[in-house]
Structures are given as C-alpha cells and as structure tokens.
Design a protein around this motif. Structure first.
Motif, PDB file in Angstrom:
ATOM      1  N   ARG A   1       0.825  -1.211   0.000  1.00 55.00           N
ATOM      2  CA  ARG A   1       0.000   0.000   0.000  1.00 55.00           C
ATOM      3  C   ARG A   1       0.856   1.256   0.000  1.00 55.00           C
ATOM      4  O   ARG A   1       0.510   2.264  -0.623  1.00 55.00           O
ATOM      5  CB  ARG A   1      -0.951  -0.008   1.203  1.00 55.00           C
ATOM      6  CG  ARG A   1      -2.084  -1.034   1.056  1.00 55.00           C
ATOM      7  CD  ARG A   1      -2.822  -1.199   2.353  1.00 55.00           C
ATOM      8  NE  ARG A   1      -3.975  -2.081   2.270  1.00 55.00           N
ATOM      9  CZ  ARG A   1      -4.546  -2.649   3.321  1.00 55.00           C
ATOM     10  NH1 ARG A   1      -4.070  -2.428   4.543  1.00 55.00           N
ATOM     11  NH2 ARG A   1      -5.584  -3.448   3.158  1.00 55.00           N
ATOM     12  N   GLY A   2       1.994   1.222   0.676  1.00 54.91           N
ATOM     13  CA  GLY A   2       2.905   2.378   0.716  1.00 54.91           C
ATOM     14  C   GLY A   2       3.460   2.686  -0.663  1.00 54.91           C
ATOM     15  O   GLY A   2       3.711   3.846  -1.002  1.00 54.91           O
ATOM     16  N   ASP A   3       3.642   1.660  -1.467  1.00 53.73           N
ATOM     17  CA  ASP A   3       4.235   1.859  -2.792  1.00 53.73           C
ATOM     18  C   ASP A   3       3.198   2.125  -3.886  1.00 53.73           C
ATOM     19  O   ASP A   3       3.506   2.756  -4.885  1.00 53.73           O
ATOM     20  CB  ASP A   3       5.053   0.618  -3.199  1.00 53.73           C
ATOM     21  CG  ASP A   3       6.351   0.504  -2.415  1.00 53.73           C
ATOM     22  OD1 ASP A   3       6.712   1.467  -1.701  1.00 53.73           O
ATOM     23  OD2 ASP A   3       6.997  -0.554  -2.505  1.00 53.73           O
ATOM     24  N   PHE A   4       1.967   1.586  -3.701  1.00 55.11           N
ATOM     25  CA  PHE A   4       1.032   1.595  -4.838  1.00 55.11           C
ATOM     26  C   PHE A   4      -0.320   2.244  -4.564  1.00 55.11           C
ATOM     27  O   PHE A   4      -1.181   2.195  -5.441  1.00 55.11           O
ATOM     28  CB  PHE A   4       0.783   0.154  -5.317  1.00 55.11           C
ATOM     29  CG  PHE A   4       2.036  -0.563  -5.737  1.00 55.11           C
ATOM     30  CD1 PHE A   4       2.814  -0.063  -6.781  1.00 55.11           C
ATOM     31  CD2 PHE A   4       2.447  -1.715  -5.098  1.00 55.11           C
ATOM     32  CE1 PHE A   4       3.974  -0.720  -7.175  1.00 55.11           C
ATOM     33  CE2 PHE A   4       3.608  -2.373  -5.481  1.00 55.11           C
ATOM     34  CZ  PHE A   4       4.371  -1.871  -6.520  1.00 55.11           C
ATOM     35  N   ALA A   5      -0.563   2.792  -3.383  1.00 56.88           N
ATOM     36  CA  ALA A   5      -1.902   3.325  -3.110  1.00 56.88           C
ATOM     37  C   ALA A   5      -1.838   4.705  -2.463  1.00 56.88           C
ATOM     38  O   ALA A   5      -0.829   5.076  -1.847  1.00 56.88           O
ATOM     39  CB  ALA A   5      -2.669   2.357  -2.213  1.00 56.88           C
ATOM     40  N   ILE A   6      -2.939   5.449  -2.614  1.00 60.60           N
ATOM     41  CA  ILE A   6      -3.044   6.807  -2.055  1.00 60.60           C
ATOM     42  C   ILE A   6      -4.255   6.912  -1.137  1.00 60.60           C
ATOM     43  O   ILE A   6      -4.159   7.426  -0.022  1.00 60.60           O
ATOM     44  CB  ILE A   6      -3.117   7.856  -3.189  1.00 60.60           C
ATOM     45  CG1 ILE A   6      -1.791   7.876  -3.973  1.00 60.60           C
ATOM     46  CG2 ILE A   6      -3.431   9.244  -2.616  1.00 60.60           C
ATOM     47  CD1 ILE A   6      -1.792   8.755  -5.210  1.00 60.60           C
ATOM     48  N   ASP A   7      -5.412   6.402  -1.604  1.00 60.05           N
ATOM     49  CA  ASP A   7      -6.673   6.534  -0.865  1.00 60.05           C
ATOM     50  C   ASP A   7      -6.998   5.278  -0.067  1.00 60.05           C
ATOM     51  O   ASP A   7      -6.805   4.165  -0.577  1.00 60.05           O
ATOM     52  CB  ASP A   7      -7.823   6.745  -1.867  1.00 60.05           C
ATOM     53  CG  ASP A   7      -8.222   8.205  -1.985  1.00 60.05           C
ATOM     54  OD1 ASP A   7      -7.637   9.048  -1.258  1.00 60.05           O
ATOM     55  OD2 ASP A   7      -9.109   8.489  -2.798  1.00 60.05           O
ATOM     56  N   ILE A   8      -7.550   5.443   1.126  1.00 57.05           N
ATOM     57  CA  ILE A   8      -7.943   4.294   1.956  1.00 57.05           C
ATOM     58  C   ILE A   8      -9.006   3.447   1.258  1.00 57.05           C
ATOM     59  O   ILE A   8      -9.038   2.214   1.409  1.00 57.05           O
ATOM     60  CB  ILE A   8      -8.401   4.749   3.363  1.00 57.05           C
ATOM     61  CG1 ILE A   8      -8.537   3.534   4.294  1.00 57.05           C
ATOM     62  CG2 ILE A   8      -9.700   5.551   3.314  1.00 57.05           C
ATOM     63  CD1 ILE A   8      -8.667   3.878   5.768  1.00 57.05           C
ATOM     64  N   GLY A   9      -9.852   4.091   0.478  1.00 59.50           N
ATOM     65  CA  GLY A   9     -10.917   3.369  -0.224  1.00 59.50           C
ATOM     66  C   GLY A   9     -10.474   2.726  -1.533  1.00 59.50           C
ATOM     67  O   GLY A   9     -11.288   2.162  -2.257  1.00 59.50           O
ATOM     68  N   ARG A  10      -9.183   2.809  -1.832  1.00 59.56           N
ATOM     69  CA  ARG A  10      -8.609   2.159  -3.029  1.00 59.56           C
ATOM     70  C   ARG A  10      -7.226   1.633  -2.633  1.00 59.56           C
ATOM     71  O   ARG A  10      -6.221   1.997  -3.226  1.00 59.56           O
ATOM     72  CB  ARG A  10      -8.465   3.167  -4.191  1.00 59.56           C
ATOM     73  CG  ARG A  10      -9.782   3.693  -4.733  1.00 59.56           C
ATOM     74  CD  ARG A  10     -10.591   2.633  -5.503  1.00 59.56           C
ATOM     75  NE  ARG A  10     -11.804   3.196  -6.076  1.00 59.56           N
ATOM     76  CZ  ARG A  10     -12.971   3.293  -5.450  1.00 59.56           C
ATOM     77  NH1 ARG A  10     -13.091   2.864  -4.188  1.00 59.56           N
ATOM     78  NH2 ARG A  10     -14.023   3.794  -6.060  1.00 59.56           N
ATOM     79  N   ASN A  11      -7.229   0.766  -1.612  1.00 58.31           N
ATOM     80  CA  ASN A  11      -5.927   0.371  -1.050  1.00 58.31           C
ATOM     81  C   ASN A  11      -5.429  -0.997  -1.524  1.00 58.31           C
ATOM     82  O   ASN A  11      -4.645  -1.654  -0.850  1.00 58.31           O
ATOM     83  CB  ASN A  11      -5.936   0.486   0.487  1.00 58.31           C
ATOM     84  CG  ASN A  11      -6.948  -0.419   1.149  1.00 58.31           C
ATOM     85  OD1 ASN A  11      -7.683  -1.145   0.462  1.00 58.31           O
ATOM     86  ND2 ASN A  11      -6.976  -0.418   2.465  1.00 58.31           N
ATOM     87  N   VAL A  12      -5.912  -1.414  -2.696  1.00 57.08           N
ATOM     88  CA  VAL A  12      -5.275  -2.461  -3.526  1.00 57.08           C
ATOM     89  C   VAL A  12      -5.375  -3.899  -3.045  1.00 57.08           C
ATOM     90  O   VAL A  12      -5.475  -4.811  -3.845  1.00 57.08           O
ATOM     91  CB  VAL A  12      -3.773  -2.101  -3.773  1.00 57.08           C
ATOM     92  CG1 VAL A  12      -3.029  -3.232  -4.492  1.00 57.08           C
ATOM     93  CG2 VAL A  12      -3.635  -0.813  -4.550  1.00 57.08           C
ATOM     94  N   ILE A  13      -5.343  -4.106  -1.733  1.00 58.82           N
ATOM     95  CA  ILE A  13      -5.173  -5.487  -1.249  1.00 58.82           C
ATOM     96  C   ILE A  13      -5.785  -5.666   0.129  1.00 58.82           C
ATOM     97  O   ILE A  13      -5.869  -4.707   0.921  1.00 58.82           O
ATOM     98  CB  ILE A  13      -3.656  -5.846  -1.250  1.00 58.82           C
ATOM     99  CG1 ILE A  13      -3.408  -7.305  -0.852  1.00 58.82           C
ATOM    100  CG2 ILE A  13      -2.852  -4.875  -0.402  1.00 58.82           C
ATOM    101  CD1 ILE A  13      -1.990  -7.800  -1.164  1.00 58.82           C
TER     102      ILE A  13
END
Ligand code: RTP
Length: 148
Positions: free
Chosen positions: A102-114
């Motif tokens: 998440r630190g490398d690939f996400a910005i928003d809590i509602g789009r946190n990838v995994i």
C-alpha cells in the motif's frame, strides 16, 4: 503451517499489480496454496466484510469490492498472517510505509489495492468462505533453504 487469506482488490487487478504482488509474497519465501480470479456479488462481499457492517464506509466498501474481478489467494508459511499484514502495510496508504504494497502503490484508503487476514482465526474463516473447495496440498522443496 500457518495460512492467510490475501485478496488483490479490483483496483489492484485493473492496475496490473497482480504479478508484482504475487512476486512479493513468493520472494519472501511464502508458499502459494490457493489462487483464483473471480468477481463476487453483493451478498458475498457483505459476508466477507460482515464485521464492518455498522461502519459508515460499509456500502462504499462493498461497491468497491464487487466493481470488478479480484484475485483470491491462500499463502502459507511461518507467521504468514502477521508478516503478510506487514508486507501489505497500514490500512490507510497515507500511513503505509514505503516498501509496503500500500505504501508503494496506493493513495486513498478506499482504493488500497489489497486485503489480508488480520488474525489466524479470521484467516481460517476467510479461507473457508473463499475456498470452500479446499486448497492445494503441496510442500515447497525450498523449505530447507527458507526455514532453519
Ligand atoms: P482489509 O480488511 O481490506 O485488509 O483492511 P484492514 O483490515 O487493513 O482494514 P479494515 O478496518 O478491516 O477495513 C477494511 C477495508 O475498508 C476500507 N476502509 N475504508 N473510508 C474509510 O474510512 C475506510 N476505512 C476502511 C479499506 O479498503 C479497508 O482496507
């Protein structure tokens, strides 16, 4: 050996992060025991996130999870639940350390990838929900090079 349930959320699939995420768990030394791409319906997503049903973000969360295919996985290894959560990073990407998914690939809590199970008990419950057919039974020949 401990198992955890990991799900690459629809944004992770759409953004082409599946290989990158699987690679991180593989390179750590964990073993892949279950893997499938599927789109879940509202009732299934609500069941998976039942513990959060009273939260104000629940409806948005369910909409997000059903918005496209997800990759459901079971990973196995020593302390894989806790270590898996560390690999994933803090829930809010604004607080996830660089180097985590998440630190490398996400910005928003509602789009946190995994998603990753938060405890051994919830992992068992989630694996049962997502893999009612069971998972593979195999042991990596690399174990002696990974475990003391
Ligand atoms: P996950 O279950 O997805 O691994 O996430 P988590 O344990 O780190 O966080 P949890 O509190 O269980 O929340 C589940 C997912 O709901 C979304 N969320 N949105 N808008 C908000 O304030 C908010 N808070 C949580 C996130 O997608 C989170 O991963």
């Amino acid at each position: 050996m401990e198992q955890t349930f990991i799900m690459i959320k629809p944004d992770g699939v759409q953004r082409g992060l599946v290989g990158e995420i699987i690679g991180r768990f593989e390179k750590k030394g964990f073993s892949l025991k279950g893997l499938k791409l599927l789109t879940v319906d509202q009732a299934f997503a609500e069941k998976h996130y039942a513990d959060l049903s009273s939260k104000p973000f629940f409806n948005g969360l369910v909409e997000y999870i059903i918005s496209g295919p997800v990759v459901a996985m079971v990973w196995e290894g020593k302390n894989v639940v806790t270590t898996g959560r560390k690999i994933i990073g803090a829930t809010n990407p604004a607080e996830s350390a660089p180097g985590t998914i998440r630190g490398d690939f996400a910005i928003d809590i509602g789009r946190n990838v995994i998603h990753g199970s938060d405890a051994v008990e919830s992992a068992k419950k989630e694996i049962g929900l997502w893999f009612p057919e069971g998972v593979a039974n195999w042991s990596s020949s690399l174990h002696p090079w990974i475990y003391e």
